[in-house]
Write a protein that holds these residues in place. Structure first.
Motif: not given
Length: 225
Positions: A95-107
């Protein structure tokens, strides 16, 4: 019930230190059984892959060049996840890894309420035992012969089997009405039975009378004709 079993591979542990997701794999299960629907992709992490990470999952920078960026795969991943619970081993890490990626691309980040952590389930079921994915596979007799590296696609397939066992084994998938063992029992129950009366010996009666002599106002004596 629809659930998604998920795994990620990354360049390292901490997104705050610049580490990125390089592989995502997810499979759909309904009522604890895989449906055959799979989401899997390699991702260009836009950075180097440290040797210590490559030794774990087997991917080098060269393997990932030309793969899509996370921003490109994010819509498809989110669609596949839907609003279903997300099952992962050591789920807070994924979750931590995916959350960082989602936030980086505006999700937005994933809803923490959707998290199902099989590591926490295993620690509750087997406190003090080894509860890595490998250890759980060995405990439940899940075939590990293909697991030479921590490939996300293989890991989610293994984890789906482990999760089924953690939730009580294969009983949820049984159709009891058509199970041969149940039919055999029903046939046995419907067959005529020969009464088998129990015979009490004189010695047993004498021992029972001796026992009653030690009991104050025994009920058995009141029931005698």
């Amino acid at each position: 019930m629809r659930e998604i079993v998920l795994d990620t591979e990354t360049t390292g542990f901490e997104p705050s230190e610049g580490h990125r997701v390089l592989e995502v794999a997810a499979i759909e299960i309904v009522n604890l059984m895989p449906t055959g629907k799979v989401f899997h992709t390699l991702i260009d992490p836009e950075r180097d892959v440290p040797p210590e990470a490559a030794r774990v999952h087997g991917f080098t920078r060269a393997d990932l060049e030309g793969k899509p960026l996370f921003a490109a795969i994010a819509p498809g991943l989110l669609e596949f996840l839907g609003d279903s619970p997300i099952v992962a081993h050591n789920a807070p890490f994924d979750f931590k890894q995916l959350d960082a990626e989602f936030l980086r691309c505006g999700h937005p980040k994933l809803d923490i309420k959707r998290m199902v952590d099989t590591l926490a389930l295993a620690r509750t079921a087997y406190p003090g035992a080894q509860n890595s994915l490998d250890a759980l596979c060995r405990r439940f007799g899940v075939d590990l012969s293909q697991r030479t590296t921590h490939n996300a696609l293989l890991d989610v397939k293994l984890l789906a089997e482990v999760y089924l066992e953690l939730r009580g084994g294969r009983q949820p998938g049984l159709v009891l009405g058509s199970a041969p063992v149940v039919q055999a029992i029903l046939r046995e129950e419907s067959a005529p039975r020969t009464p088998r009366p129990m015979r009490v010996t004189d010695e047993q009666l004498a021992r029972f009378d001796a026992f009653l002599a030690k009991v104050k106002d025994p009920l058995w004596k009141k029931l005698e004709p």
